[in-house]
Design a protein around this motif. Structure first.
Motif, mmCIF file in Angstrom:
data_model
loop_
_atom_site.group_PDB
_atom_site.id
_atom_site.type_symbol
_atom_site.label_atom_id
_atom_site.label_comp_id
_atom_site.label_asym_id
_atom_site.label_seq_id
_atom_site.Cartn_x
_atom_site.Cartn_y
_atom_site.Cartn_z
ATOM 1 N N PRO A 83 36.186 76.149 21.582
ATOM 2 C CA PRO A 83 35.901 75.486 20.279
ATOM 3 C C PRO A 83 37.009 74.241 19.932
ATOM 4 O O PRO A 83 36.637 73.223 19.405
ATOM 5 N N GLN A 131 35.582 71.052 21.550
ATOM 6 C CA GLN A 131 34.450 70.723 20.948
ATOM 7 C C GLN A 131 35.010 69.809 19.826
ATOM 8 O O GLN A 131 34.428 68.728 19.470
ATOM 9 N N ARG A 132 35.893 70.422 19.007
ATOM 10 C CA ARG A 132 36.501 69.806 17.775
ATOM 11 C C ARG A 132 37.038 68.454 18.069
ATOM 12 O O ARG A 132 36.661 67.418 17.425
ATOM 13 N N ARG A 180 34.135 65.867 19.073
ATOM 14 C CA ARG A 180 33.424 65.004 17.836
ATOM 15 C C ARG A 180 34.260 64.378 17.075
ATOM 16 O O ARG A 180 33.767 63.527 16.473
ATOM 17 N N ARG A 181 35.582 64.722 16.959
ATOM 18 C CA ARG A 181 36.392 63.897 16.217
ATOM 19 C C ARG A 181 36.562 62.414 16.747
ATOM 20 O O ARG A 181 36.590 61.492 16.103
ATOM 21 N N GLN A 235 27.426 66.361 16.133
ATOM 22 C CA GLN A 235 28.151 67.482 16.017
ATOM 23 C C GLN A 235 28.983 67.400 15.012
ATOM 24 O O GLN A 235 29.446 68.184 14.081
ATOM 25 N N LEU A 236 29.682 66.097 14.565
ATOM 26 C CA LEU A 236 30.629 65.835 13.696
ATOM 27 C C LEU A 236 30.010 65.870 12.442
ATOM 28 O O LEU A 236 30.525 66.635 11.445
ATOM 29 N N SER A 289 29.390 69.505 11.350
ATOM 30 C CA SER A 289 30.466 70.200 11.343
ATOM 31 C C SER A 289 31.065 70.038 9.509
ATOM 32 O O SER A 289 31.975 70.739 9.296
ATOM 33 N N GLU A 331 33.040 67.780 8.603
ATOM 34 C CA GLU A 331 34.412 67.154 8.671
ATOM 35 C C GLU A 331 34.110 65.487 8.723
ATOM 36 O O GLU A 331 35.303 65.140 9.005
ATOM 37 N N ARG A 332 33.181 64.967 8.238
ATOM 38 C CA ARG A 332 32.992 63.620 9.053
ATOM 39 C C ARG A 332 33.903 62.668 8.041
ATOM 40 O O ARG A 332 34.728 61.874 8.572
#
Length: 558
Positions: free
Chosen positions: A196, A199-200, A203-204, A267-268, A271, A273-274
């Motif tokens: 995870p 993955q975070r 996407r960031r 994915q972002l 989530s 958190e874009r």
């Protein structure tokens, strides 16, 4: 992982692997001390177990050669890693024949013709093939999935579909593994193998459209309070898995290939958190740009300019103050780069924000000043208006430095009558006299501004001492970019004075290889002017093509 040794035993025709010691003995017997190449394909989802097995195999069979394909290295003793890059897309500098021979183009053509033997490419289609291979980053699986769509949609249609590639590229081979049947499945396979935190981070990082430095990656991928080295470890894992490409340059720089970036952005968005990540990108870019040395080319910082347009588009809609900070910082860095014209657009796009409550008086003055500066480059009609606005705000604020820098584009406007020009010149000079502690760059720019304006008015005698002052002051202050530009303008001033032989002598002392290409082009044009002025037309003829090519290349680059 528990099935790994059993599968190997079956492949080698030896007995069950339990317990471990009989397995080693059986393996040694099966190999009989001979040499063997063992290939383990697609090991990334079992990398820990494969690494353990590889050590066991080396003990049991020292002459065994092991070839492992994986998104990750095993990181064991004696391992030699051979990265497999995408197929190189055809560079713009290649001829048509060279582009057709490029590996990515060859693969695409082979797969298109496998889908439809009637397909032919002519001269008009080759640029589209080039663009398609470049947009797909030379990724073989993406090229293979794009190929069957070409007979259906045509090359223009496939190019138009790339913005929706994850939905469109779904015609993999029926006999392919499930993870290769669609482009989305291939990307999801790689993504789902990540822990995870990785993955975070992936996407960031996808919000950075033009690659990124290590420092920018740390600022964007982590969270406040995260250990810096933990974030760097996450980046290293993404590079190991080829999900982030290392551009192999110094200082290090990285990028997501376009196809992976499209998936990571999805994915972002999912989530939630874009906006938070976009705000972090805007702040990090603004801090990076603001730290660049003023008035000089900073090639490292300039590489981040490609990330500015998308960041500004978000900031103008969501955070006007942040948009203004990034605009002002980035436009200053862009001055001596091919981004100059686009940076002028960034400045103009902030005009609807200027009067808003989020913008304070200092930012408002700085924006008017920057608008005036960019307008002065192209003799824009708003130069005087913008500079006057900036001066008025700075006088009201009592900011002497801001007032001085607002007077500079006013003096460079080319539109002032002699009386207003002299008044602005005296005011700027008085500010310099009152602040001897100001950085040397202030006096350098003031001398260069006066030289430029006098030269534009055709008064080369008045321009000469100011031009000389600019060159000397810049050299002493270590402003090498400005000094090189001033020395080039000294030659132009000599040409304007009709001192052609002296201009050629000065040009002979300049090193064009050590200056930005724009200055080199200017020097070549001045050489041509001096030769014509001396009547040495044969020499002028021979250097005209070089001057024209250099100037044209610089114009194209911008």
């Amino acid at each position: 992982a528990a099935q790994l040794t059993g599968a190997l035993c079956r492949a080698l025709g030896i007995g069950a692997p339990e317990p471990a010691d009989p397995f080693r003995a059986a393996l040694a017997t099966a190999l009989d001390g001979g040499r063997m190449l063992l290939v383990l394909d697609n090991a990334e989802h079992l990398v820990d177990a494969v690494a353990e097995l590889a050590g066991l195999l080396r003990e049991a069979a020292p002459r065994l050669a092991l070839l492992v394909t994986s998104q990750l290295p095993l990181r064991i003793a004696a391992e030699q890693v051979q990265p497999l890059d995408p197929l190189p897309p055809p560079a713009d500098t290649l001829s048509d024949d060279e582009a057709l021979a490029a590996a990515s183009v060859q693969l695409l053509l082979e797969r298109v013709r496998a889908a439809d033997l009637r397909f032919r490419v002519d001269a008009s289609g080759l640029p589209l093939l080039r663009r398609l291979c470049n947009r797909l980053d030379g990724l073989p699986l993406a090229l293979e999935m794009a190929a069957p769509m070409v007979p259906l949609l045509g090359l223009p249609g496939v190019l138009a579909a790339l913005d929706e590639r994850l939905a469109a590229f779904r015609r993999g081979r029926r006999d392919a593994p499930a993870r290769h049947k669609t482009l989305r499945a291939a990307l999801q396979w790689s993504h789902d193998l990540l822990p995870p935190p990785a993955q975070r981070a992936l996407r960031r990082l996808a919000v950075l459209a033009n690659g990124f430095s290590l420092e920018l990656a740390v600022a964007v991928a982590g969270d406040e309070g995260d250990d810096r080295w933990q974030v760097i470890d996450l980046l290293a894992e993404l590079v190991d898995r080829s999900l982030v490409a290392s551009l192999q340059q110094e200082p290090p720089r990285y990028r997501l290939l376009e196809t992976m970036r499209a998936y990571a952005l999805e994915q972002l968005d999912a989530s939630g958190e874009r906006d938070r990540v976009q705000a972090r990108v805007v702040a990090a870019l603004a801090a990076t740009m603001a730290a660049a040395p003023a008035g000089q080319v900073d090639a490292v910082t300039a590489q981040e300019l490609g990330n500015v347009p998308e960041a500004l588009a978000w900031a103008r809609a969501h955070d006007p103050a942040a948009a203004m900070r990034l605009t002002l910082a980035a436009s200053a860095v862009a001055t001596w780069t091919p981004w100059l014209a686009e940076a002028a657009g960034w400045v103009e796009a902030c005009e609807p924000l200027v009067a808003g409550p989020a913008i304070d008086a200092g930012q408002r003055a700085a924006w008017w000043r920057e608008l005036a500066r960019f307008q002065s480059f192209v003799r824009g009609p708003r130069t005087v208006e913008a500079a006057r606005q900036a001066c008025a705000i700075e006088r009201e604020r009592g900011d002497a430095s801001g007032l001085f820098w607002s007077l500079v584009p006013l003096l460079r406007s080319r539109l002032l009558d002699e009386q207003e020009f002299d008044a602005a010149r005296r005011e700027a000079q008085a500010l310099l006299d009152a602040h001897p502690d100001w950085p040397p760059r202030c006096r350098v720019v003031f001398s260069g501004t006066l030289a430029l304006e006098y030269r534009r008015r055709g008064d080369f005698e008045a321009a000469w001492p100011h031009q000389q002052d600019e060159a000397d002051l810049a050299q002493r202050a270590g402003l090498h970019q400005v000094a090189a530009n001033a020395r080039s303008n000294l030659v132009a001033t000599l040409v304007g004075l009709g001192r052609f032989a002296q201009a050629l002598e000065r040009l002979g002392e300049l090193d064009d290889t050590a200056v930005p290409s724009a200055i080199g082009a200017h020097n070549r044009v001045q050489r041509l002017n001096a030769l014509i002025g001396l009547g040495r037309l044969d020499e002028a003829q021979s250097c005209a093509a070089d001057a024209l090519a250099c100037a044209a290349a610089e114009s194209f680059r911008k």
